[in-house]
Design an enzyme around this catalytic site. Structure first.
Site, mmCIF file in Angstrom:
data_model
loop_
_atom_site.group_PDB
_atom_site.id
_atom_site.type_symbol
_atom_site.label_atom_id
_atom_site.label_comp_id
_atom_site.label_asym_id
_atom_site.label_seq_id
_atom_site.Cartn_x
_atom_site.Cartn_y
_atom_site.Cartn_z
ATOM 1 N N GLU A 94 -20.093 -40.090 -52.680
ATOM 2 C CA GLU A 94 -20.062 -40.404 -51.258
ATOM 3 C C GLU A 94 -19.488 -41.796 -50.943
ATOM 4 O O GLU A 94 -18.797 -41.973 -49.942
ATOM 5 C CB GLU A 94 -21.474 -40.304 -50.660
ATOM 6 C CG GLU A 94 -22.057 -38.899 -50.635
ATOM 7 C CD GLU A 94 -21.374 -37.985 -49.636
ATOM 8 O OE1 GLU A 94 -20.609 -38.488 -48.778
ATOM 9 O OE2 GLU A 94 -21.590 -36.766 -49.714
ATOM 10 N N SER A 365 -19.171 10.493 -44.201
ATOM 11 C CA SER A 365 -18.606 11.273 -43.097
ATOM 12 C C SER A 365 -18.587 10.529 -41.768
ATOM 13 O O SER A 365 -17.931 10.973 -40.823
ATOM 14 C CB SER A 365 -19.386 12.583 -42.930
ATOM 15 O OG SER A 365 -19.202 13.413 -44.062
#
Length: 687
Positions: A94, A365
């Site tokens: 950082e 389906s």
């Protein structure tokens, strides 16, 4: 003799004047800087305001979730109560120059500018830990010059008023590590079940990488992303001399023991929807995640909490008593694309996997209506088209390949039309259809209706063998309900900041006519038969008190019902995460969930008949032949609707008798059924 310029002034006098002005300017600048520093040193910092919750609200403006919970998991510790490896990892990734700058890393800024220019984008940032702390404690994360100026001022004040160790300690107790954990101690307890002082190098590198993107780099959300980030952290630690390469390799190879995510709880409503919205805000709209966590945003969503509660209840009751069985339900308003209900699983606390978005399930389906709509709109088939339902070996790809589908339970119906095929979910008719229409045309239709999952142009596509998500199926069926117009699913209406200013507002996309309204209506009309006697959804027809169209779908591992009313397009999926085969009773759970949800969600909405557009005609046909019925077909004739110009022109000769009147423009007529709305529509058409 001194030379004069053309203006009559001595060059030496002009030079002296320049230096005098420069000196005065420098003195004034030093005084201004000194005055500013004295002012900052004697001005107290504002009260820390890191608990400004960002809210997710429903369609009625009621709060349903927060992105930064007021009851945050936060435990403050001293710097000497934190593992040195975690401190070194945080500084390395950082702010490696933290102890050498005055709050602003000039070299880091220059390096970031060069990297971003090289990559033509914002690849690397240059905010120091002090700047991040100032932003988290005192400011929103809006990207304005005013905010940047305040950030610089508060950064300078922090550096004046606190030592470097104090700033680092405040940062490590403030930074967000995801899943409600603020600070290293809470994060260490949440992820590893141990205090921050006891963290190993591998665990420290894992934690240090999370704040850059608490959702993206969370090991609970994506272990791959988390491990990739851990590798970067370890690499930077080697570069700064904090550890050796061998230590980095050993730490990366360490098997980390994470605390079970099932032990985490959430008090939010609609947690799956909240996570979906978070992903949109951060990854699609580009809003900084820290702004979402700390900025006091209000996100106005499309969710209807009454519908959401109905969905959650239906899923819970529909899967009750079946351990590990999962379900998903998503419901979209087809008129505007608003997502009204969103349930990604049976229990968020135990399983955060969002099944609504999972593109891993075969629709079976339930995919067939997309294919039949392709057939109708292309005019290659009509609902009166006949095929023989019998065991068949199909040849395709230039007769080089064969395919032999079977019907469920080996039940074959002989000569049937499209309505009978849809109601009974006949596979032989479906494969005949896709070979007639062309698989690539079906895929093109599916794409335009909102399905972007991979699809193979093979005959088995007709039976739904290409995996899709419930979200895609609900979107596609919404097109049919919306009279063939495109529907863009929408979760967020607008986003405002803590001051009420609009950061984002959804702009409705003009709807595209995917298929002609007449084709969409005829398809709707056919899909209503799924809930009639003999249809695969008939077992829930007694629950449905309104016109509804839909299609079931069942594979060995998945059960579906996707359907719609004029107000809602809903997809329901039921199955197991590990692909366990469904038992018969389990494969029948999707339809009751759909029916219970639809009726409860719309209980305050009067039933509506599907509107019939222009270009639809109704005629009486003989279902055995697909031809116009005669007086001799009185026992068998059925009132059917067609796209104008595709209706049968030849009369049935199988039963004798005379022809019935010519076809008429349909008003609100549909095929005969036993429902009250069918009687109403037939009365309206014939009045």
């Amino acid at each position: 003799m001194q030379r004069l310029s053309r203006s009559g002034r001595s060059p030496r006098r002009g030079l002296r004047l320049f230096f005098r002005i420069a000196l005065i300017t420098a003195v004034l600048g030093i005084c201004a800087i000194g005055g500013t520093l004295i002012y900052l040193a004697n001005t107290p910092l504002p009260t820390a305001d890191s608990d400004r919750n960002s809210r997710l609200v429903d369609v009625n403006g009621e709060t349903i979730a927060t992105f930064s919970s007021g009851a945050k998991n936060r435990i403050s510790v001293k710097l000497d109560q934190i593992a040195p490896d975690l401190i070194h990892a945080t500084l390395a990734v950082e702010d490696r120059n933290f102890y050498n700058h005055i709050g602003f890393d000039i070299k880091g800024m220059g390096r970031a500018v060069l990297v971003n220019i090289e990559h033509l984008g914002t690849v690397q940032g240059a905010s120091t830990l002090t700047q991040q702390l100032a932003r988290n404690l005192y400011l929103s994360h809006e990207r304005t010059w005013t905010r940047k100026a305040k950030e610089a001022m508060y950064t300078a004040q922090l550096e004046m008023k606190y030592s470097k160790d104090e700033i680092l300690q405040m940062y490590l107790n403030e930074v967000y590590y995801g899943h409600g954990a603020y600070g290293v101690e809470a994060a260490s307890e949440m992820y590893f079940g141990k205090p921050a002082k006891a963290l190993t190098l591998g665990e420290s590198a894992m934690l240090a990488g999370i704040p850059k993107g608490p959702t993206y780099y969370s090991p609970y959300n994506s272990m791959k992303n988390a491990k990739d980030r851990q590798r970067i952290v370890l690499k930077t630690m080697v570069e700064t001399g904090a550890i050796t390469q061998q230590q980095a390799d050993d730490a990366y190879a360490q098997l980390l023991n994470f605390k079970s995510p099932s032990q985490r709880t959430t008090g939010d409503d609609a947690p799956f929807f909240r996570d979906y919205v978070r992903n949109i805000v951060v990854n699609q709209l580009g809003i900084d995640e820290s702004l979402l966590e700390h900025g006091g945003l209000t996100i106005y969503s499309t969710l209807d909490m009454e519908a959401q509660k109905a969905a959650e209840t239906a899923v819970t009751e529909g899967t009750h008593g079946t351990p590990d069985l999962q379900a998903a339900l998503v419901s979209i308003d087809p008129r505007n694309g608003y997502i009204k209900a969103f349930v990604g699983g049976t229990n968020y606390t135990q399983n955060q996997y969002n099944h609504v978005l999972a593109k891993t399930r075969q629709p079976g389906s339930s995919f067939k209506p997309i294919m039949y709509l392709t057939a109708l709109s292309s005019r290659k088939m009509t609902e009166a088209s006949m095929f023989n339902s019998e065991p068949t070996m199909f040849h395709y790809d230039g007769n080089r390949k064969t395919y032999s589908p079977r019907n469920f339970g080996e039940k074959y119906l002989g000569e049937i039309d499209m309505r009978q095929a849809i109601a009974a979910s006949d596979n032989i008719y479906a494969v005949n259809t896709i070979l007639t229409v062309g698989a690539n045309h079906v895929i093109d239709m599916a794409r335009r209706m909102g399905i972007d999952s991979p699809m193979e142009p093979v005959p088995s596509l007709a039976l739904g063998t290409s995996p899709v998500s419930p979200f895609e199926m609900a979107s596609a069926f919404a097109v049919i309900s919306n009279q063939g117009r495109s529907v863009k699913p929408t979760a967020i209406v607008k986003i405002t900041d803590s001051s009420g200013d609009v950061l984002y507002e959804n702009t409705p996309v003009p709807q595209e006519q995917i298929v002609e309204p007449a084709a969409a209506y005829v398809m709707t009309h056919l899909m209503e038969s799924v809930f009639d006697t003999g249809g695969t959804g008939n077992r829930v027809s007694a629950v449905m008190k309104r016109p509804v169209a839909g299609k079931t779908g069942t594979t060995h591992t998945d059960a579906w019902l996707v359907g719609f009313t004029p107000e809602l397009s809903t997809a329901v999926w039921v199955g197991y995460d590990k692909g366990k085969i469904l038992e018969t009773a389990e494969s029948r759970k999707a339809a009751p969930i759909f029916a219970q949800f639809t009726e409860k969600a719309l209980e305050k909405v009067p039933p509506k008949i599907f509107p019939i557009p222009d270009g639809v005609v109704s005629v009486y046909v003989d279902p055995q032949t697909g031809k116009l019925a005669t007086t001799g077909c009185s026992q068998n004739q059925r009132l059917e609707v067609f796209i104008k110009g595709t209706e049968p022109s030849e009369y049935c000769s199988a039963h004798g008798g005379k022809g019935t009147p010519a076809p008429t423009e349909a008003k609100d007529g549909q095929s005969k059924d036993s429902s009250w709305w069918g009687d109403l529509k037939r009365w309206w058409m014939n009045k």
